[in-house]
Motif scaffolding. Structure first.
Motif, mmCIF file in Angstrom:
data_model
loop_
_atom_site.group_PDB
_atom_site.id
_atom_site.type_symbol
_atom_site.label_atom_id
_atom_site.label_comp_id
_atom_site.label_asym_id
_atom_site.label_seq_id
_atom_site.Cartn_x
_atom_site.Cartn_y
_atom_site.Cartn_z
ATOM 1 N N ASP A 189 -98.141 -6.449 -25.815
ATOM 2 C CA ASP A 189 -98.451 -5.903 -24.437
ATOM 3 C C ASP A 189 -99.181 -4.664 -24.468
ATOM 4 O OD1 ASP A 189 -96.883 -7.745 -23.119
ATOM 5 O OD2 ASP A 189 -95.177 -6.782 -23.086
ATOM 6 N N SER A 190 -99.267 -3.787 -25.787
ATOM 7 C CA SER A 190 -99.731 -2.682 -26.140
ATOM 8 C C SER A 190 -101.280 -3.175 -26.054
ATOM 9 C CB SER A 190 -99.232 -2.147 -27.204
ATOM 10 O OG SER A 190 -99.307 -2.609 -28.440
ATOM 11 N N GLU A 191 -101.713 -4.017 -26.539
ATOM 12 C CA GLU A 191 -102.844 -4.501 -26.863
ATOM 13 C C GLU A 191 -103.850 -3.604 -27.489
ATOM 14 O OE1 GLU A 191 -104.771 -4.666 -22.943
ATOM 15 O OE2 GLU A 191 -104.015 -6.774 -22.387
ATOM 16 N N GLN A 192 -103.085 -3.135 -28.700
ATOM 17 C CA GLN A 192 -103.790 -2.408 -29.845
ATOM 18 C C GLN A 192 -104.375 -3.194 -30.644
ATOM 19 O OE1 GLN A 192 -99.611 -0.515 -30.740
ATOM 20 N NE2 GLN A 192 -100.654 1.615 -30.322
ATOM 21 N N GLU A 193 -104.177 -4.452 -31.000
ATOM 22 C CA GLU A 193 -104.840 -5.210 -31.715
ATOM 23 C C GLU A 193 -106.206 -5.431 -31.347
ATOM 24 O OE1 GLU A 193 -104.060 -5.516 -34.691
ATOM 25 O OE2 GLU A 193 -101.812 -5.441 -34.753
ATOM 26 N N SER A 194 -107.209 -5.345 -32.167
ATOM 27 C CA SER A 194 -108.815 -5.412 -31.660
ATOM 28 C C SER A 194 -109.252 -6.601 -32.271
ATOM 29 C CB SER A 194 -109.609 -4.287 -32.379
ATOM 30 O OG SER A 194 -109.267 -4.095 -33.648
ATOM 31 N N SER A 195 -108.882 -7.128 -33.436
ATOM 32 C CA SER A 195 -109.386 -8.228 -33.896
ATOM 33 C C SER A 195 -108.859 -9.772 -33.462
ATOM 34 C CB SER A 195 -109.471 -8.324 -35.495
ATOM 35 O OG SER A 195 -108.147 -8.525 -35.568
ATOM 36 N N SER A 196 -109.524 -10.807 -33.526
ATOM 37 C CA SER A 196 -109.051 -11.958 -33.030
ATOM 38 C C SER A 196 -107.770 -12.651 -33.818
ATOM 39 C CB SER A 196 -110.084 -12.940 -32.802
ATOM 40 O OG SER A 196 -109.660 -14.238 -32.457
ATOM 41 N N ASP A 197 -108.012 -12.426 -34.981
ATOM 42 C CA ASP A 197 -107.255 -13.037 -36.085
ATOM 43 C C ASP A 197 -105.601 -12.282 -35.941
ATOM 44 O OD1 ASP A 197 -109.029 -14.550 -37.060
ATOM 45 O OD2 ASP A 197 -109.350 -13.419 -39.004
ATOM 46 N N MET A 198 -105.866 -10.802 -35.801
ATOM 47 C CA MET A 198 -104.412 -10.145 -35.826
ATOM 48 C C MET A 198 -103.805 -10.261 -34.504
ATOM 49 S SD MET A 198 -103.716 -8.304 -38.436
ATOM 50 C CE MET A 198 -102.632 -7.484 -38.021
#
Length: 362
Positions: A216-225
């Motif tokens: 929910d935080s949407e901290q991941e930027s890369s598609s893989d993560m």
């Protein structure tokens, strides 16, 4: 007539009695024999040892003792082993297996592959040994966790991750989620933590909540993560409110701009579904999704679902009757329909579509 013994006569009589008794003792005592002849061996007295079978625990040193075996009668002293053989304690077994694994991995010339490929089968016996030790004493998992977090994205880390994921231990989950959500760690290390969770059969409610917060935080930027985080969200026990929270998060995932994220979201919605209504977003993807891989994943999720509803049936028929649908997606739909109860007319139509599919593949 009364006889009266005078003192002098009484003393004389007692002296005679003492002499007589002494002679009897000397006559009846056996003659002392000579020492043992040189050719005669004295009987050997062996200590009586308490033997323990493999199922008998020694509470003093936490080891298992094999029955003590006497050496052959003709064996030399130098060939005799007076010490009993010991089974390793669970801790000894785990530490020895861990050290052996570290040594073998250090000497390996293999390159570090993607974590999704899993561990090296050459070390499977050592992993099994560690799992057996953990089964006897689960508290020993701290040794493996400590070694894993020191180098999660390494050849050794992959092997230890495979052991930890098999246990599902809460301590291993906490270590993995801390590793995965700490953004100061390298992306490879965080991915290693997520893969550890993704390979577990289930997770705890606490791990589930941490993963939902991270998504929910949407901290991941890369598609893989983003994909790895969704893959780690395995089913966990919970209340109806917990399941609703999961579905709310995943309902946003399946409308992501990233088709790969949408694909994993469809799979997870089906995994977490507690009613046929929960599959509504998946059915929508199966019909309207633009990406063929995401559509295929949606159809496969419907196929694997335990809910054999009319809505699911309708989506599957729509897929196989769609002339523009990819052959691979139709194949999944046909396979899924074969698990439903079908009328004679539907069975006949299914055979026709199967023949058409066979022609398309040829």
């Amino acid at each position: 007539m009364i006889f009266e013994l005078r003192p002098n006569k009484l003393l004389l009589l007692l002296s005679i009695v003492v002499v007589f008794v002494t002679l009897l003792i000397l006559i009846g005592k056996p003659e002392k024999t000579a020492s043992i002849a040189p050719t005669q061996t004295a009987p050997q007295v062996l200590p009586v040892a308490t033997t323990k079978t493999a199922s008998t625990r020694n509470s003093d040193n936490n080891t298992y003792a094999l029955p003590y075996a006497l050496p052959p009668s003709g064996a030399k002293i130098s060939e005799q082993n007076p010490e009993p053989m010991l089974w390793q304690s669970p801790e000894d077994q785990l530490i020895h297996s861990l050290a052996s694994l570290q040594e073998k991995v250090a000497a390996s010339t293999a390159s570090l592959q993607h974590a999704i490929l899993g561990p090296n089968q050459a070390y499977s016996e050592l992993r099994i040994d560690m799992l057996m030790a953990l089964e006897q004493d689960p508290s020993l998992i701290i040794h493996i966790v400590d070694a894993f977090v020191q180098a999660p994205d390494s050849l050794l880390g992959r092997e230890l991750s495979a052991v930890l994921s098999k246990t599902g231990d809460p301590l291993a989950q906490r270590a993995a989620i801390e590793l995965a959500t700490e953004l100061s760690n390298s992306e490879d290390d965080r991915a290693a933590g997520l893969f550890l969770l993704a390979n577990m059969d289930s997770i705890t409610g606490q791990t589930r909540d941490r993963l939902l917060e991270h998504i929910d935080s949407e901290q991941e930027s890369s598609s893989d993560m983003k994909q790895f985080t969704i893959m780690a969200l395995k089913p966990a026990p919970g209340t109806r409110e917990d399941y609703e929270r999961v579905q709310q998060t995943l309902s946003r995932v399946v409308v992501s701009t990233d088709q790969n994220v949408r694909r994993h979201g469809a799979y997870q919605i089906a995994q977490w579904a507690t009613s046929d209504t929960d599959l509504t977003p998946v059915r929508h993807m199966a019909i309207h999704e633009e990406d063929v891989n995401a559509r295929a994943r949606a159809i496969m999720s419907i196929a694997e679902s335990t809910f054999k509803s009319e809505d699911n049936r309708a989506v599957l028929w729509h897929t196989i009757n769609n002339q523009n649908e990819h052959t691979a997606v139709k194949k999944h739909a046909l396979k899924a329909l074969s698990t439903y109860s079908l009328s004679h007319q539907e069975l006949a139509h299914l055979r026709v579509k199967m023949n058409e599919l066979a022609s398309e593949e040829n």
